[in-house]
Design an enzyme around this catalytic site. Structure first.
Site, PDB file in Angstrom:
ATOM      1  N   HIS A   1       0.797  -1.230   0.000  1.00 42.80           N
ATOM      2  CA  HIS A   1       0.000   0.000   0.000  1.00 42.80           C
ATOM      3  C   HIS A   1       0.827   1.277   0.000  1.00 42.80           C
ATOM      4  CE1 HIS A   1       0.930  -0.070   4.333  1.00 42.80           C
ATOM      5  NE2 HIS A   1       0.733   1.233   4.282  1.00 42.80           N
TER       6      HIS A   1
HETATM    7  C1  UD1 Z   1      -1.962   5.879   5.199  1.00 44.85           C
HETATM    8  C2  UD1 Z   1      -0.681   6.444   5.817  1.00 44.85           C
HETATM    9  C3  UD1 Z   1       0.389   5.371   5.825  1.00 44.85           C
HETATM   10  C4  UD1 Z   1      -0.112   4.111   6.498  1.00 44.85           C
HETATM   11  C5  UD1 Z   1      -1.406   3.659   5.877  1.00 44.85           C
HETATM   12  C6  UD1 Z   1      -1.962   2.496   6.629  1.00 44.85           C
HETATM   13  C7  UD1 Z   1      -0.280   8.839   5.437  1.00 44.85           C
HETATM   14  C8  UD1 Z   1       0.493   9.827   4.659  1.00 44.85           C
HETATM   15  N1  UD1 Z   1      -0.182   7.565   5.010  1.00 44.85           N
HETATM   16  O1  UD1 Z   1      -1.684   5.557   3.857  1.00 44.85           O
HETATM   17  O2  UD1 Z   1       1.517   5.862   6.541  1.00 44.85           O
HETATM   18  O3  UD1 Z   1       0.870   3.109   6.333  1.00 44.85           O
HETATM   19  O4  UD1 Z   1      -2.365   4.727   5.916  1.00 44.85           O
HETATM   20  O5  UD1 Z   1      -2.873   1.759   5.888  1.00 44.85           O
HETATM   21  O6  UD1 Z   1      -0.952   9.194   6.378  1.00 44.85           O
HETATM   22  N2  UD1 Z   1      -8.931   4.895   0.707  1.00 44.85           N
HETATM   23  C9  UD1 Z   1     -10.193   4.392   0.587  1.00 44.85           C
HETATM   24  N3  UD1 Z   1     -10.833   3.998   1.730  1.00 44.85           N
HETATM   25  C10 UD1 Z   1     -10.289   4.122   2.962  1.00 44.85           C
HETATM   26  C11 UD1 Z   1      -8.992   4.646   3.068  1.00 44.85           C
HETATM   27  C12 UD1 Z   1      -8.317   5.038   1.937  1.00 44.85           C
HETATM   28  O7  UD1 Z   1     -10.733   4.265  -0.503  1.00 44.85           O
HETATM   29  O8  UD1 Z   1     -10.930   3.736   3.958  1.00 44.85           O
HETATM   30  C13 UD1 Z   1      -8.217   5.303  -0.537  1.00 44.85           C
HETATM   31  C14 UD1 Z   1      -8.571   6.724  -0.977  1.00 44.85           C
HETATM   32  O9  UD1 Z   1      -8.523   6.762  -2.380  1.00 44.85           O
HETATM   33  C15 UD1 Z   1      -7.422   7.526  -0.423  1.00 44.85           C
HETATM   34  C16 UD1 Z   1      -6.260   6.546  -0.610  1.00 44.85           C
HETATM   35  O10 UD1 Z   1      -6.817   5.273  -0.318  1.00 44.85           O
HETATM   36  O11 UD1 Z   1      -7.233   8.727  -1.099  1.00 44.85           O
HETATM   37  C17 UD1 Z   1      -5.079   6.801   0.276  1.00 44.85           C
HETATM   38  O12 UD1 Z   1      -5.488   6.905   1.649  1.00 44.85           O
HETATM   39  P1  UD1 Z   1      -4.600   7.743   2.665  1.00 44.85           P
HETATM   40  O13 UD1 Z   1      -5.197   7.629   4.008  1.00 44.85           O
HETATM   41  O14 UD1 Z   1      -4.310   9.077   2.120  1.00 44.85           O
HETATM   42  O15 UD1 Z   1      -3.212   6.988   2.621  1.00 44.85           O
HETATM   43  P2  UD1 Z   1      -2.852   5.460   2.796  1.00 44.85           P
HETATM   44  O16 UD1 Z   1      -2.220   5.004   1.548  1.00 44.85           O
HETATM   45  O17 UD1 Z   1      -4.005   4.712   3.338  1.00 44.85           O
HETATM   46  N1  UDP Z   2      -3.975  -5.431   8.640  1.00 43.46           N
HETATM   47  C1  UDP Z   2      -5.271  -5.890   8.757  1.00 43.46           C
HETATM   48  N2  UDP Z   2      -5.932  -6.237   7.619  1.00 43.46           N
HETATM   49  C2  UDP Z   2      -5.367  -6.161   6.380  1.00 43.46           C
HETATM   50  C3  UDP Z   2      -4.040  -5.686   6.280  1.00 43.46           C
HETATM   51  C4  UDP Z   2      -3.378  -5.309   7.428  1.00 43.46           C
HETATM   52  O1  UDP Z   2      -5.805  -6.001   9.869  1.00 43.46           O
HETATM   53  O2  UDP Z   2      -6.037  -6.492   5.389  1.00 43.46           O
HETATM   54  C5  UDP Z   2      -3.268  -5.039   9.872  1.00 43.46           C
HETATM   55  C6  UDP Z   2      -1.929  -5.686  10.073  1.00 43.46           C
HETATM   56  O3  UDP Z   2      -2.069  -6.944  10.692  1.00 43.46           O
HETATM   57  C7  UDP Z   2      -1.208  -4.684  10.946  1.00 43.46           C
HETATM   58  C8  UDP Z   2      -1.752  -3.350  10.444  1.00 43.46           C
HETATM   59  O4  UDP Z   2      -2.972  -3.656   9.770  1.00 43.46           O
HETATM   60  O5  UDP Z   2      -1.564  -4.844  12.300  1.00 43.46           O
HETATM   61  C9  UDP Z   2      -0.781  -2.702   9.509  1.00 43.46           C
HETATM   62  O6  UDP Z   2      -1.402  -1.641   8.880  1.00 43.46           O
HETATM   63  P1  UDP Z   2      -0.955  -1.106   7.450  1.00 43.46           P
HETATM   64  O7  UDP Z   2      -0.176  -2.121   6.741  1.00 43.46           O
HETATM   65  O8  UDP Z   2      -2.176  -0.576   6.796  1.00 43.46           O
HETATM   66  O9  UDP Z   2      -0.056   0.158   7.837  1.00 43.46           O
HETATM   67  P2  UDP Z   2       1.449   0.356   8.278  1.00 43.46           P
HETATM   68  O10 UDP Z   2       1.740  -0.554   9.414  1.00 43.46           O
HETATM   69  O11 UDP Z   2       2.313   0.117   7.088  1.00 43.46           O
HETATM   70  O12 UDP Z   2       1.519   1.799   8.659  1.00 43.46           O
END
Ligand code: UD1
Ligand code: UDP
Length: 364
Positions: free
Chosen positions: A205
């Protein structure tokens, strides 16, 4: 003590679950939870509140999506309003997302002490949005809860005062121990006819991977080249990119919607190997004794690489396939992330910090 917690993204719900549970066991701390709305799909947010019994947010700001500046700016403005109304003694933030930075900046400007859980993590790659969020949050914080000795060193190297730093282990290890016992097999697993212990569990992601079509295609091809079935719970960001780029995936690469934590832990416990660019999942691989192939060029969790539990392969197709095919069985050598009591240590430190501040009559 009134503690205000700011969370908004999937990994923060999991980290906060362990701390909220520890707060509920104490008489001297009340918690107000603010959900920024950064993650909003049911399987990226609500599911964690339900299955991990996190108290419902007292304030839901509904601010997700948009550019970094727009998201962070709107969150700061809305959190500031909540802080003026709630007047907490301390604000608690987790990790390195935009919600983390927004919570820290809103609080520090109102002279409310900030506690940062997962302080001191560094990738030394300033192109990562998370790296900027971490650095700024650490420098705005009064209490720095570092999970590892490497994190402590990183904070020292940036000149942060030793008195602010506390080595407390990792709240994700607390979560792994407590919720791991409740792991649940996903309903869709058996119909896939994949043997337990014989699949790759993958997550992707990171912006650096999803926003670069060459890297994303390299990762999907590398996973497809593993000599095993692959289960890939797809983050919505990645799903959108795969669709808009029209990337195809072979049948043995099983793309499934994001799963809840209890199902994720089951998948982690029963896989052969994990391939991921997630921060949290790299550590969980170690907790569950699974080798980890990391789809990044660097990691903040360097101790995993040092002990041979984690191999960095970037987004190169061949390196990914070769690493997955070549991994052996992982031997757990030492507890790298504490002993599973991080949440209670964090709360003790916060409570004594606030009582010391009130005794000497200073503005805490
Ligand atoms: C964010 C965090 C990242 C973290 C990740 C965990 C920042 C800069 N990034 O990244 O550090 O590792 O969360 O998962 O804060 N979207 C949906 N539904 C949702 C959430 C997101 O459709 O419930 C889509 C939207 O198009 C959104 C995109 O994902 O614009 C990115 O979401 P965003 O929260 O900006 O960043 P992540 O890639 O999720
Ligand atoms: N996780 C989850 N479901 C998923 C993918 C990840 O519950 O489909 C959990 C995972 O076990 C871990 C956390 O989400 O505890 C990690 O989050 P993510 O990878 O989104 O973010 P990051 O740790 O890179 O910030």
């Amino acid at each position: 003590m009134k503690l205000l917690t700011v969370i908004g993204a999937r990994p923060q719900f999991i980290k906060a679950a362990t701390v909220s549970r520890a707060i509920a066991a104490r008489q001297d701390i009340t918690e107000v939870i603010v959900h920024t709305g950064q993650h909003y799909d049911a399987n990226m947010s609500d599911i964690f509140f339900d299955e991990l019994s996190i108290p419902r947010p007292d304030h839901h700001l509904g601010i997700g999506g948009g550019s970094h500046g727009a998201m962070t700016g709107r969150q700061i403005e809305a959190i500031e309003r909540v802080l003026l109304d709630e007047k907490p003694d301390m604000v608690l933030v987790y990790g390195d997302t935009n919600s983390t930075l927004a919570g820290a900046l809103a609080a520090v400007k109102l002279h409310i002490p900030v506690a940062h859980v997962e302080a001191g993590l560094r990738s030394f790659n300033r192109r990562m949005p998370e790296e900027i969020n971490r650095i700024l949050t650490d420098h705005a914080s009064d209490l720095l809860f570092a999970p590892t000795t490497t994190a402590m060193k990183n904070l020292s190297n940036e000149g942060l005062p030793r008195a602010r730093m506390h080595l407390v282990g990792d709240v994700m290890y607390d979560a792994c121990l407590f919720y791991g016992a409740q792991a649940r097999k996903p309903a869709w697993f058996d119909p896939l006819s994949i043997s337990e212990g014989d699949y790759v569990l993958a997550t992707v992601h990171r912006a650096e991977n999803t926003d670069d079509p060459v890297r994303l295609a390299g990762i999907l091809q590398g996973l497809a080249g593993a000599e095993r079935p692959v289960i890939l719970p797809v983050h919505p960001r990645t799903q959108k990119q795969i669709e808009s780029l029209g990337l195809s995936t072979p049948a043995h690469l099983h793309l499934v919607p994001p799963v809840g934590y209890l199902e994720m832990v089951w998948l982690e416990k029963h896989c052969a190997v994990i391939a991921t660019d997630s921060g949290g999942v790299q550590k969980e691989a170690y907790f569950h004794g699974k080798p980890c192939v990391t789809l990044r060029d660097e990691t903040e969790w360097v101790e995993l690489v040092d002990v041979g539990a984690n191999i960095l392969v970037g987004a190169n197709r061949e390196r990914i396939s070769n690493a997955i095919v070549g991994v052996g069985v992982m031997e757990i050598k030492s507890p790298l992330y504490g002993v599973g009591n991080s949440a209670s240590v964090i709360l003790s430190v916060m409570a004594s910090r606030l009582s010391a501040a009130s005794e000497v009559g200073i503005d805490s």
